[in-house]
Design a protein around this motif. Structure first.
Motif, PDB file in Angstrom:
ATOM      1  N   VAL A  63       0.872  -1.174   0.000  1.00  0.00           N
ATOM      2  CA  VAL A  63       0.000   0.000   0.000  1.00  0.00           C
ATOM      3  C   VAL A  63       0.907   1.222   0.000  1.00  0.00           C
ATOM      4  CG1 VAL A  63      -1.794   1.289   1.191  1.00  0.00           C
ATOM      5  CG2 VAL A  63      -1.821  -1.222   1.225  1.00  0.00           C
ATOM      6  N   TYR A  64       0.670   2.121  -0.937  1.00  0.00           N
ATOM      7  CA  TYR A  64       1.493   3.316  -1.064  1.00  0.00           C
ATOM      8  C   TYR A  64       0.726   4.514  -0.508  1.00  0.00           C
ATOM      9  CZ  TYR A  64       5.007   0.930  -3.842  1.00  0.00           C
ATOM     10  OH  TYR A  64       6.026   0.087  -4.251  1.00  0.00           O
ATOM     11  N   PHE A  65       1.427   5.296   0.305  1.00  0.00           N
ATOM     12  CA  PHE A  65       0.839   6.447   0.966  1.00  0.00           C
ATOM     13  C   PHE A  65       1.566   7.725   0.550  1.00  0.00           C
ATOM     14  CE2 PHE A  65      -1.747   4.194   4.074  1.00  0.00           C
ATOM     15  CZ  PHE A  65      -1.110   2.976   4.193  1.00  0.00           C
ATOM     16  N   CYS A  66       0.805   8.767   0.333  1.00  0.00           N
ATOM     17  CA  CYS A  66       1.338  10.101   0.143  1.00  0.00           C
ATOM     18  C   CYS A  66       1.361  10.794   1.502  1.00  0.00           C
ATOM     19  CB  CYS A  66       0.435  10.857  -0.834  1.00  0.00           C
ATOM     20  SG  CYS A  66       0.902  12.536  -1.177  1.00  0.00           S
ATOM     21  N   ALA A  67       2.412  11.554   1.756  1.00  0.00           N
ATOM     22  CA  ALA A  67       2.536  12.236   3.044  1.00  0.00           C
ATOM     23  C   ALA A  67       3.124  13.618   2.850  1.00  0.00           C
ATOM     24  CB  ALA A  67       3.410  11.425   3.992  1.00  0.00           C
ATOM     25  N   ALA A  68       2.802  14.509   3.775  1.00  0.00           N
ATOM     26  CA  ALA A  68       3.278  15.895   3.698  1.00  0.00           C
ATOM     27  C   ALA A  68       3.709  16.381   5.071  1.00  0.00           C
ATOM     28  CB  ALA A  68       2.181  16.802   3.145  1.00  0.00           C
ATOM     29  N   GLY A  69       4.656  17.273   5.085  1.00  0.00           N
ATOM     30  CA  GLY A  69       5.100  17.896   6.330  1.00  0.00           C
ATOM     31  C   GLY A  69       5.910  19.132   6.026  1.00  0.00           C
ATOM     32  N   MET A  70       5.948  20.035   6.975  1.00  0.00           N
ATOM     33  CA  MET A  70       6.768  21.225   6.821  1.00  0.00           C
ATOM     34  C   MET A  70       8.102  20.967   7.499  1.00  0.00           C
ATOM     35  SD  MET A  70       4.445  24.594   7.147  1.00  0.00           S
ATOM     36  CE  MET A  70       3.112  24.947   6.005  1.00  0.00           C
ATOM     37  N   MET A  71       9.177  21.019   6.722  1.00  0.00           N
ATOM     38  CA  MET A  71      10.479  20.692   7.260  1.00  0.00           C
ATOM     39  C   MET A  71      11.565  21.252   6.367  1.00  0.00           C
ATOM     40  SD  MET A  71      10.450  16.694   6.111  1.00  0.00           S
ATOM     41  CE  MET A  71       8.704  16.585   6.483  1.00  0.00           C
ATOM     42  N   SER A  72      12.751  21.303   6.916  1.00  0.00           N
ATOM     43  CA  SER A  72      13.912  21.669   6.129  1.00  0.00           C
ATOM     44  C   SER A  72      14.207  20.560   5.127  1.00  0.00           C
ATOM     45  CB  SER A  72      15.115  21.853   7.053  1.00  0.00           C
ATOM     46  OG  SER A  72      16.317  21.842   6.320  1.00  0.00           O
ATOM     47  N   PRO A  73      14.723  20.898   3.946  1.00  0.00           N
ATOM     48  CA  PRO A  73      15.122  19.837   3.003  1.00  0.00           C
ATOM     49  C   PRO A  73      16.096  18.830   3.612  1.00  0.00           C
ATOM     50  CG  PRO A  73      15.092  21.950   1.888  1.00  0.00           C
ATOM     51  CD  PRO A  73      14.849  22.233   3.340  1.00  0.00           C
ATOM     52  N   ALA A  74      16.863  19.249   4.593  1.00  0.00           N
ATOM     53  CA  ALA A  74      17.799  18.325   5.232  1.00  0.00           C
ATOM     54  C   ALA A  74      17.080  17.218   5.994  1.00  0.00           C
ATOM     55  CB  ALA A  74      18.717  19.099   6.176  1.00  0.00           C
ATOM     56  N   ASP A  75      15.825  17.447   6.371  1.00  0.00           N
ATOM     57  CA  ASP A  75      15.054  16.479   7.165  1.00  0.00           C
ATOM     58  C   ASP A  75      14.108  15.642   6.325  1.00  0.00           C
ATOM     59  OD1 ASP A  75      14.764  19.025   9.687  1.00  0.00           O
ATOM     60  OD2 ASP A  75      16.242  17.410   9.527  1.00  0.00           O
ATOM     61  N   LEU A  76      14.338  15.608   5.024  1.00  0.00           N
ATOM     62  CA  LEU A  76      13.393  14.984   4.092  1.00  0.00           C
ATOM     63  C   LEU A  76      13.149  13.511   4.422  1.00  0.00           C
ATOM     64  CD1 LEU A  76      11.829  15.918   1.588  1.00  0.00           C
ATOM     65  CD2 LEU A  76      13.723  15.089   0.188  1.00  0.00           C
ATOM     66  N   VAL A  77      14.148  12.797   4.849  1.00  0.00           N
ATOM     67  CA  VAL A  77      13.986  11.367   5.143  1.00  0.00           C
ATOM     68  C   VAL A  77      13.358  11.161   6.520  1.00  0.00           C
ATOM     69  CG1 VAL A  77      15.155   9.153   5.391  1.00  0.00           C
ATOM     70  CG2 VAL A  77      15.902  10.763   3.637  1.00  0.00           C
ATOM     71  N   GLU A  78      13.840  11.898   7.510  1.00  0.00           N
ATOM     72  CA  GLU A  78      13.399  11.683   8.883  1.00  0.00           C
ATOM     73  C   GLU A  78      12.038  12.303   9.171  1.00  0.00           C
ATOM     74  OE1 GLU A  78      17.597  11.137   8.388  1.00  0.00           O
ATOM     75  OE2 GLU A  78      16.367  12.925   8.044  1.00  0.00           O
ATOM     76  N   GLY A  79      11.693  13.345   8.454  1.00  0.00           N
ATOM     77  CA  GLY A  79      10.417  14.011   8.680  1.00  0.00           C
ATOM     78  C   GLY A  79      10.514  15.051   9.776  1.00  0.00           C
ATOM     79  N   PRO A  80       9.383  15.438  10.402  1.00  0.00           N
ATOM     80  CA  PRO A  80       8.165  14.630  10.500  1.00  0.00           C
ATOM     81  C   PRO A  80       7.139  14.886   9.406  1.00  0.00           C
ATOM     82  CG  PRO A  80       7.987  16.520  11.942  1.00  0.00           C
ATOM     83  CD  PRO A  80       9.351  16.606  11.280  1.00  0.00           C
ATOM     84  N   TYR A  81       6.485  13.822   8.970  1.00  0.00           N
ATOM     85  CA  TYR A  81       5.349  13.897   8.075  1.00  0.00           C
ATOM     86  C   TYR A  81       4.092  13.715   8.928  1.00  0.00           C
ATOM     87  CZ  TYR A  81       8.710  13.528   4.303  1.00  0.00           C
ATOM     88  OH  TYR A  81       9.755  13.755   3.444  1.00  0.00           O
ATOM     89  N   ASN A  82       3.266  14.736   8.985  1.00  0.00           N
ATOM     90  CA  ASN A  82       2.110  14.668   9.869  1.00  0.00           C
ATOM     91  C   ASN A  82       0.779  14.726   9.138  1.00  0.00           C
ATOM     92  OD1 ASN A  82       2.373  17.294   9.068  1.00  0.00           O
ATOM     93  ND2 ASN A  82       2.557  18.149  11.115  1.00  0.00           N
ATOM     94  N   ILE A  83       0.811  14.697   7.815  1.00  0.00           N
ATOM     95  CA  ILE A  83      -0.416  14.650   7.018  1.00  0.00           C
ATOM     96  C   ILE A  83      -0.292  13.461   6.077  1.00  0.00           C
ATOM     97  CG2 ILE A  83      -1.898  15.884   5.392  1.00  0.00           C
ATOM     98  CD1 ILE A  83      -0.635  18.488   6.445  1.00  0.00           C
ATOM     99  N   TRP A  84      -1.317  12.602   6.084  1.00  0.00           N
ATOM    100  CA  TRP A  84      -1.260  11.347   5.328  1.00  0.00           C
ATOM    101  C   TRP A  84      -2.516  11.164   4.502  1.00  0.00           C
ATOM    102  CZ3 TRP A  84       2.990   8.067   5.582  1.00  0.00           C
ATOM    103  CH2 TRP A  84       3.955   8.390   6.549  1.00  0.00           C
ATOM    104  N   GLY A  85      -2.332  10.545   3.335  1.00  0.00           N
ATOM    105  CA  GLY A  85      -3.460  10.095   2.559  1.00  0.00           C
ATOM    106  C   GLY A  85      -3.930   8.743   3.044  1.00  0.00           C
ATOM    107  N   GLN A  86      -4.958   8.213   2.371  1.00  0.00           N
ATOM    108  CA  GLN A  86      -5.563   6.950   2.810  1.00  0.00           C
ATOM    109  C   GLN A  86      -4.845   5.736   2.237  1.00  0.00           C
ATOM    110  OE1 GLN A  86      -6.620   8.703   0.272  1.00  0.00           O
ATOM    111  NE2 GLN A  86      -6.971   7.186  -1.340  1.00  0.00           N
ATOM    112  N   GLY A  87      -4.007   5.949   1.245  1.00  0.00           N
ATOM    113  CA  GLY A  87      -3.249   4.854   0.658  1.00  0.00           C
ATOM    114  C   GLY A  87      -3.896   4.290  -0.590  1.00  0.00           C
ATOM    115  N   THR A  88      -3.055   3.726  -1.453  1.00  0.00           N
ATOM    116  CA  THR A  88      -3.528   3.069  -2.662  1.00  0.00           C
ATOM    117  C   THR A  88      -2.716   1.796  -2.864  1.00  0.00           C
ATOM    118  OG1 THR A  88      -4.000   3.382  -5.030  1.00  0.00           O
ATOM    119  CG2 THR A  88      -1.983   4.391  -4.203  1.00  0.00           C
ATOM    120  N   GLN A  89      -3.394   0.713  -3.217  1.00  0.00           N
ATOM    121  CA  GLN A  89      -2.747  -0.595  -3.318  1.00  0.00           C
ATOM    122  C   GLN A  89      -2.025  -0.729  -4.652  1.00  0.00           C
ATOM    123  OE1 GLN A  89      -2.691  -3.361  -1.045  1.00  0.00           O
ATOM    124  NE2 GLN A  89      -1.189  -4.140  -2.506  1.00  0.00           N
ATOM    125  N   VAL A  90      -0.797  -1.197  -4.598  1.00  0.00           N
ATOM    126  CA  VAL A  90      -0.026  -1.561  -5.784  1.00  0.00           C
ATOM    127  C   VAL A  90       0.336  -3.033  -5.653  1.00  0.00           C
ATOM    128  CG1 VAL A  90       2.146  -1.247  -7.033  1.00  0.00           C
ATOM    129  CG2 VAL A  90       0.889   0.746  -6.169  1.00  0.00           C
TER     130      VAL A  90
END
Length: 124
Positions: free
Chosen positions: A93-120
């Motif tokens: 299941v693939y999820f889209c996520a969003a967060g406000m962060m420095s580009p340096a924190d792209l991997v660690e996040g935090p991502y605090n907004i999530w979609g519902q997911g889509t199955q692949v």
């Protein structure tokens, strides 16, 4: 507050391609870093790709680097994940996520907004 809705998942044979889309509603989309995560059955959720607010930094996990491409269209409030040469191990299941962060924190996040997911699902 941004809200996210994914689309584009489905069933494909190994070696095939899919393009996932994530549509955002709400204001200030262009201020958010965006990412695609996935979760396979029995496994933890993992980041697949991320893109900073201005696309100045892009991250791919090693297993998809060279096969997947993340992009964003801030004018249309959309983020995409083009997936080529798909493998059965990409099934999740693939999820889209969003967060406000420095580009340096792209991997660690935090991502605090999530979609519902889509199955692949990728068949061998």
């Amino acid at each position: 507050q941004v809200q996210l809705v994914e689309s584009g998942g489905g069933f494909v044979q190994a070696g095939g391609s899919l393009r996932l889309s994530c549509a955002a509603s709400g204001r200030y989309f262009h201020n958010y870093a965006l990412a695609w995560f996935r979760q396979a059955p029995g496994k933890e959720r993992e980041i697949v790709a991320g893109i900073s607010w201005n696309a100045g930094r892009i991250y791919y996990r090693d297993s998809v680097n060279g096969r997947f491409t993340i992009s964003r269209d801030n004018a249309k409030n959309l983020v995409y994940l083009q997936m080529n040469t798909l493998k059965p191990e990409d099934t999740a299941v693939y999820f889209c996520a969003a967060g406000m962060m420095s580009p340096a924190d792209l991997v660690e996040g935090p991502y605090n907004i999530w979609g519902q997911g889509t199955q692949v699902t990728v068949s061998s």
